[in-house]
Enzyme design. Structure first.
Site, mmCIF file in Angstrom:
data_model
loop_
_atom_site.group_PDB
_atom_site.id
_atom_site.type_symbol
_atom_site.label_atom_id
_atom_site.label_comp_id
_atom_site.label_asym_id
_atom_site.label_seq_id
_atom_site.Cartn_x
_atom_site.Cartn_y
_atom_site.Cartn_z
ATOM 1 N N SER A 1 0.822 -1.207 0.000
ATOM 2 C CA SER A 1 0.000 0.000 0.000
ATOM 3 C C SER A 1 0.859 1.262 0.000
ATOM 4 C CB SER A 1 -0.962 -0.033 1.196
ATOM 5 O OG SER A 1 -1.920 0.991 1.101
ATOM 6 N N ASP B 1 -2.241 6.639 -3.047
ATOM 7 C CA ASP B 1 -1.075 5.936 -2.536
ATOM 8 C C ASP B 1 -0.668 4.878 -3.559
ATOM 9 O OD1 ASP B 1 -3.272 4.314 -2.182
ATOM 10 O OD2 ASP B 1 -2.655 3.552 -0.236
ATOM 11 N N ASP C 1 -1.215 1.693 -4.026
ATOM 12 C CA ASP C 1 -2.142 0.693 -4.570
ATOM 13 C C ASP C 1 -3.534 1.238 -4.813
ATOM 14 O OD1 ASP C 1 -2.814 0.882 -1.848
ATOM 15 O OD2 ASP C 1 -3.445 -1.196 -1.741
ATOM 16 N N ASP D 1 -5.914 2.469 -2.858
ATOM 17 C CA ASP D 1 -7.066 2.342 -1.964
ATOM 18 C C ASP D 1 -7.299 3.640 -1.191
ATOM 19 O OD1 ASP D 1 -4.927 2.094 -0.193
ATOM 20 O OD2 ASP D 1 -5.692 0.317 0.813
#
Length: 464
Positions: A89, A242, A244, A246
């Protein structure tokens, strides 16, 4: 053994290794199961995917490799089956991570505990004739189409003479800057926004596991250059992800970051107002502002809280508790949103499109946030040895209410105090660092922090 934290398994590359990925795959897999497996753009991703696939298949599961995708795209692909996302992440490039999904929802604590125990038992191999196989699966285009269709259908203003079968582009005329942070959000968010009618300028849009453009975690500090770019570029808003995708950070046309709780309050209020249920519920976390409660109540709903990292568990809990007139309208913690009418996963790509649609409908970001009362907010970290955290928090369950007898008290997830004027404070131990965190929001926030901080420091000193 405890492998899982608040967001799956995450840590440095010498801890989250291909050997661990193999073991987790063997622990999670089973004959007859199908897993979709994806990864973010980190340099370590190919090795982790190979190890994870070997682990799952040797446990009897079939694997569908979806390649580099945003985490929400992997979650979307896991509907009706299971999924694994190899991502750390917003962590630095030298970290790895593993996140598990079942039917579009992150594993709950019971499922994670079962994987923990199975890794420790080390008996995940299936019989030789039950091993699974693997193949490629393309999901990115379908996911982008699904987000586009959802936002166009739900948020386009057709007007009194509009054709509901072909709703207009809700972002028509909007000029948006998107900082993809060299993450996999570059593969979805700019494309979705453009399909919805926006003019999009994307920066740091090449996927690169070194994150050369800025730190993977979007914060006011890491977004300094992007903020100046937005302010100088005559944009209606800026959006930042960020690694990834999410998480979502929203900036106004002046380049200033809009407080995450204000964005949460605006989106929660819209979903609540749109609900046909008699009892619409918004699920959030203890560190989320009372401004969310205010806007949701004004829209006819109520707010329920759950521990950090467990929005999916809070949704399941409220659905189990609720009657036929209860609907989970929305769920979110700061920076991360679950659009429950679209899916059960945290989705920064969908959030980017939804927030942009709400800005377009309001006219600009100032009018969008105008109904929200934004009180001064502070977050403070107070030194506390890990060994003293349990005793300190136990003492604070009585010490803080004694110091603020006029406040309503909730001790489910730390110690949260709420005051009649909508001020609040939360104290909770850090899960990764030797600190106790103090969050506070109030028109006199400095005084509240000083007084509460003194109580906290005294409790820590007493149990050292």
């Amino acid at each position: 053994m405890t492998l899982f934290g608040t967001a799956g398994i995450r840590g440095p590359v010498d801890e989250v290794t291909p050997s661990l990925a193999l073991a987790v795959g063997q622990a999670a897999g089973e004959p007859g199961a199908t897993f979709v497996v994806g990864r973010d753009g980190r340099e370590t991703g190919p090795a982790l995917v190979a190890a994870m696939e070997a682990g799952l298949e040797s446990a009897g599961a079939d694997v569908r490799r979806v390649g580099q995708v945003p985490t929400p795209a992997l979650a979307y692909a896991s509907r009706g089956r299971r999924g694994v996302m190899l991502t750390a992440s917003h962590n630095p490039p030298a970290d790895n991570g593993i996140k598990l999904f079942d039917d579009g929802v992150e594993y709950d604590s019971d499922a994670e505990r079962a994987v923990d125990e199975a890794v420790a038992a080390d008996d995940g191999l299936a019989n030789w004739d039950e091993w699974g196989d693997g193949e490629r699966l393309a999901v990115l285009s379908e996911y982008r189409d699904a987000v586009t269709d959802y936002v166009r259908t739900r948020f386009a203003d057709t007007g009194t003479d509009g054709d509901a079968a072909t709703p207009p582009d809700p972002l028509e005329g909007l000029r948006i800057a998107v900082d993809c942070g060299n993450g996999v959000g570059a593969l979805a968010t700019p494309q979705v926004l453009e399909r919805l009618g926006a003019t999009v300028v994307a920066v740091n849009a090449s996927v690169d596991g070194h994150f050369p453009g800025r730190g993977s975690k979007p914060t006011p500090e890491t977004l300094t250059e992007f903020s100046a770019f937005v302010a100088d570029g005559e944009f209606d808003l800026g959006l930042a992800h960020d690694g990834d995708a999410d998480r979502l950070v929203v900036l106004g046309p002046d380049g200033e970051v809009i407080h995450e709780d204000t964005i949460l309050a605006v989106v929660a209020a819209r979903y609540t107002a749109d609900s046909d249920a008699d009892n619409p519920v918004v699920v959030t976390t203890p560190n989320a502002s009372a401004r969310i409660d205010e806007r949701v109540r004004a829209a006819g709903g109520r707010v329920e809280r759950v521990r950090l990292g467990a929005l999916h568990e809070g949704i399941a809990r409220e659905r189990e508790r609720g009657s036929v007139d209860t609907e989970i309208a929305f769920a979110a913690e700061p920076w991360k949103h679950i659009h429950t009418a679209f899916g059960g996963w945290i989705d920064g790509v969908a959030s980017a499109a939804v927030v942009a649609a709400l800005v377009a409908a309001a006219g600009d970001t100032d009018r969008l946030r105008e109904p929200v009362t934004e009180r001064p907010y502070r977050k403070v970290s107070l030194d506390c040895p890990d060994a003293a955290k349990v005793d300190a928090m136990s003492a604070l369950e009585s010490d803080l209410p004694d110091a603020f007898p006029e406040a309503a008290v909730d001790t489910d997830y730390g110690v949260r105090l709420e005051f009649d004027d909508a001020s609040w404070l939360l104290v909770r131990p850090s899960g990764t660092e030797p600190y106790v965190r103090l969050y506070a929001e109030s028109e006199s926030v400095d005084d509240l922090v000083d007084e509460a901080g003194g109580v906290i420091e005294a409790a820590i000193e007493d149990v050292r």
